[in-house]
Scaffold this motif. Structure first.
Motif, PDB file in Angstrom:
ATOM      1  N   LYS A   2      72.154  33.989  -5.067  1.00 44.12           N
ATOM      2  CA  LYS A   2      71.122  34.533  -5.935  1.00 44.12           C
ATOM      3  C   LYS A   2      70.693  33.570  -7.031  1.00 44.12           C
ATOM      4  CE  LYS A   2      69.795  39.166  -6.554  1.00 44.12           C
ATOM      5  NZ  LYS A   2      69.840  40.456  -7.045  1.00 44.12           N
ATOM      6  N   ASN A   3      71.445  32.508  -7.269  1.00 42.06           N
ATOM      7  CA  ASN A   3      71.100  31.589  -8.347  1.00 42.06           C
ATOM      8  C   ASN A   3      70.087  30.549  -7.890  1.00 42.06           C
ATOM      9  OD1 ASN A   3      72.750  32.805 -10.241  1.00 42.06           O
ATOM     10  ND2 ASN A   3      74.520  31.599  -9.651  1.00 42.06           N
ATOM     11  N   ILE A   4      68.910  30.632  -8.489  1.00 44.15           N
ATOM     12  CA  ILE A   4      67.841  29.691  -8.177  1.00 44.15           C
ATOM     13  C   ILE A   4      67.417  29.011  -9.469  1.00 44.15           C
ATOM     14  CG2 ILE A   4      65.426  29.492  -7.445  1.00 44.15           C
ATOM     15  CD1 ILE A   4      66.023  31.687  -5.402  1.00 44.15           C
ATOM     16  N   ASN A   5      67.289  27.711  -9.416  1.00 42.52           N
ATOM     17  CA  ASN A   5      66.804  26.922 -10.540  1.00 42.52           C
ATOM     18  C   ASN A   5      66.251  25.635  -9.933  1.00 42.52           C
ATOM     19  OD1 ASN A   5      66.296  25.457 -12.850  1.00 42.52           O
ATOM     20  ND2 ASN A   5      68.136  26.184 -13.884  1.00 42.52           N
ATOM     21  N   ARG A  19      63.132  29.843 -11.667  1.00 41.59           N
ATOM     22  CA  ARG A  19      64.517  30.270 -11.830  1.00 41.59           C
ATOM     23  C   ARG A  19      64.613  31.789 -11.787  1.00 41.59           C
ATOM     24  NH1 ARG A  19      64.837  32.708 -16.576  1.00 41.59           N
ATOM     25  NH2 ARG A  19      63.492  32.061 -18.295  1.00 41.59           N
ATOM     26  N   ASN A  20      65.838  32.259 -11.705  1.00 41.44           N
ATOM     27  CA  ASN A  20      66.067  33.697 -11.736  1.00 41.44           C
ATOM     28  C   ASN A  20      65.603  34.262 -13.073  1.00 41.44           C
ATOM     29  OD1 ASN A  20      68.361  32.485  -9.991  1.00 41.44           O
ATOM     30  ND2 ASN A  20      68.183  34.605  -9.345  1.00 41.44           N
ATOM     31  N   GLY A  21      65.034  35.443 -13.017  1.00 40.02           N
ATOM     32  CA  GLY A  21      64.694  36.153 -14.242  1.00 40.02           C
ATOM     33  C   GLY A  21      65.965  36.647 -14.908  1.00 40.02           C
ATOM     34  N   ALA A  22      65.963  36.675 -16.233  1.00 35.26           N
ATOM     35  CA  ALA A  22      67.095  37.161 -17.009  1.00 35.26           C
ATOM     36  C   ALA A  22      66.601  38.234 -17.980  1.00 35.26           C
ATOM     37  CB  ALA A  22      67.733  36.008 -17.784  1.00 35.26           C
ATOM     38  N   VAL A  23      67.495  39.104 -18.372  1.00 35.06           N
ATOM     39  CA  VAL A  23      67.148  40.178 -19.308  1.00 35.06           C
ATOM     40  C   VAL A  23      66.546  39.599 -20.586  1.00 35.06           C
ATOM     41  CG1 VAL A  23      68.108  42.072 -20.680  1.00 35.06           C
ATOM     42  CG2 VAL A  23      68.851  41.753 -18.318  1.00 35.06           C
ATOM     43  N   THR A  24      67.003  38.433 -20.974  1.00 37.36           N
ATOM     44  CA  THR A  24      66.489  37.789 -22.193  1.00 37.36           C
ATOM     45  C   THR A  24      65.030  37.329 -22.056  1.00 37.36           C
ATOM     46  OG1 THR A  24      67.459  35.698 -21.448  1.00 37.36           O
ATOM     47  CG2 THR A  24      68.766  37.020 -22.997  1.00 37.36           C
ATOM     48  N   ASP A  25      64.475  37.379 -20.840  1.00 40.35           N
ATOM     49  CA  ASP A  25      63.067  37.015 -20.613  1.00 40.35           C
ATOM     50  C   ASP A  25      62.110  38.165 -20.906  1.00 40.35           C
ATOM     51  OD1 ASP A  25      63.496  34.365 -19.599  1.00 40.35           O
ATOM     52  OD2 ASP A  25      64.133  35.255 -17.694  1.00 40.35           O
ATOM     53  N   ALA A  26      62.640  39.337 -21.198  1.00 43.29           N
ATOM     54  CA  ALA A  26      61.824  40.553 -21.246  1.00 43.29           C
ATOM     55  C   ALA A  26      60.577  40.427 -22.116  1.00 43.29           C
ATOM     56  CB  ALA A  26      62.672  41.741 -21.693  1.00 43.29           C
ATOM     57  N   GLU A  27      60.733  39.981 -23.347  1.00 42.57           N
ATOM     58  CA  GLU A  27      59.584  39.944 -24.250  1.00 42.57           C
ATOM     59  C   GLU A  27      58.537  38.923 -23.800  1.00 42.57           C
ATOM     60  OE1 GLU A  27      58.523  39.687 -28.996  1.00 42.57           O
ATOM     61  OE2 GLU A  27      60.612  39.752 -28.364  1.00 42.57           O
ATOM     62  N   LYS A  28      58.973  37.717 -23.438  1.00 49.26           N
ATOM     63  CA  LYS A  28      58.033  36.687 -22.992  1.00 49.26           C
ATOM     64  C   LYS A  28      57.354  37.096 -21.679  1.00 49.26           C
ATOM     65  CE  LYS A  28      59.456  32.292 -23.358  1.00 49.26           C
ATOM     66  NZ  LYS A  28      60.391  31.125 -23.370  1.00 49.26           N
ATOM     67  N   LEU A  29      58.128  37.701 -20.769  1.00 52.74           N
ATOM     68  CA  LEU A  29      57.551  38.138 -19.491  1.00 52.74           C
ATOM     69  C   LEU A  29      56.522  39.240 -19.719  1.00 52.74           C
ATOM     70  CD1 LEU A  29      57.466  37.978 -16.408  1.00 52.74           C
ATOM     71  CD2 LEU A  29      59.363  39.613 -16.354  1.00 52.74           C
ATOM     72  N   ARG A  30      56.833  40.156 -20.601  1.00 54.77           N
ATOM     73  CA  ARG A  30      55.913  41.259 -20.907  1.00 54.77           C
ATOM     74  C   ARG A  30      54.573  40.719 -21.393  1.00 54.77           C
ATOM     75  NH1 ARG A  30      55.944  43.950 -25.765  1.00 54.77           N
ATOM     76  NH2 ARG A  30      54.787  45.885 -25.736  1.00 54.77           N
ATOM     77  N   LEU A  73      61.992  36.125  -9.822  1.00 54.41           N
ATOM     78  CA  LEU A  73      61.927  34.711 -10.172  1.00 54.41           C
ATOM     79  C   LEU A  73      60.846  34.494 -11.226  1.00 54.41           C
ATOM     80  CD1 LEU A  73      62.170  33.200  -6.587  1.00 54.41           C
ATOM     81  CD2 LEU A  73      64.008  33.425  -8.279  1.00 54.41           C
ATOM     82  N   ILE A  74      61.135  33.610 -12.150  1.00 51.67           N
ATOM     83  CA  ILE A  74      60.244  33.275 -13.255  1.00 51.67           C
ATOM     84  C   ILE A  74      59.807  31.826 -13.083  1.00 51.67           C
ATOM     85  CG2 ILE A  74      60.179  32.905 -15.773  1.00 51.67           C
ATOM     86  CD1 ILE A  74      60.496  35.833 -15.120  1.00 51.67           C
TER      87      ILE A  74
END
Length: 182
Positions: A2-5, A19-30, A73-74
């Motif tokens: 599952k790890n992609i980068n 790369r894999n999306g992370a919970v910490t991406d929430a605000e920027k992704l939104r 993926l982001i």
């Protein structure tokens, strides 16, 4: 698995990371999703309809991390999120071998090869996934660039619903496309 980068150099010469999306991406992704919804004529949602809170966005990202047949993926350029793709594997036993694809990117990155890079990463991941056998997506038939990309990736037309989308009094057809990954 599952790890992609991965780094890609796009047609515009810019190097991006997928790369894999992370919970910490929430605000920027939104913020990115809200922007590309407003820019795209091929996403059947208005920016004001995209109302996820940061917590809801975090939970949405978490759902992809927790399910074995799903991934988000982001795509980043200089730490800015410029696009994303996800495979949402079904939780139903009879359909868990299938995953629906959703993808979006900022307007300025269209025709740069970003869609191909995102799709390549997602399809390659799905081919290695022990559960997934079929990927599917839906696309406006008028979205020539999208349809061309999906055909290039091996997707085939599976069905058509006439007049499925209606925007500003105009109707658009919806094509379902699928790809066997096993």
């Amino acid at each position: 698995m599952k790890n992609i980068n991965q780094q890609y150099i796009l047609k515009n010469g810019k190097e991006i990371t997928i790369r894999n999306g992370a919970v910490t991406d929430a605000e920027k992704l939104r913020k990115t999703v809200k922007k590309y919804i407003g820019e795209s004529e091929y996403i059947p949602q208005l920016p004001e309809e995209y109302t996820l809170t940061i917590e809801e966005q975090e939970n949405w990202i978490k759902s992809f991390i927790e399910k074995e047949n799903s991934i988000m993926l982001i795509a980043e350029y200089h730490n800015d999120i410029i696009g994303n793709i996800d495979i949402n594997g079904s939780v139903r036993k009879a359909m868990q071998h299938t995953g629906g694809i959703g993808m979006g990117m900022l307007q300025e990155w269209t025709n740069s090869g970003l869609g191909t890079a995102l799709m390549t990463c997602a399809v390659e991941w799905a081919k290695q996934n022990k559960i997934l056998e079929i990927l599917w997506l839906q696309v406006y038939t008028d979205n020539i660039g999208g349809v061309s990309l999906y055909k290039k990736m091996g997707f085939q037309e599976s069905g058509l619903i006439k007049n499925y989308f209606k925007q500003d009094g105009k109707y658009f057809d919806n094509m379902t496309m699928s790809l066997s990954v096993k």
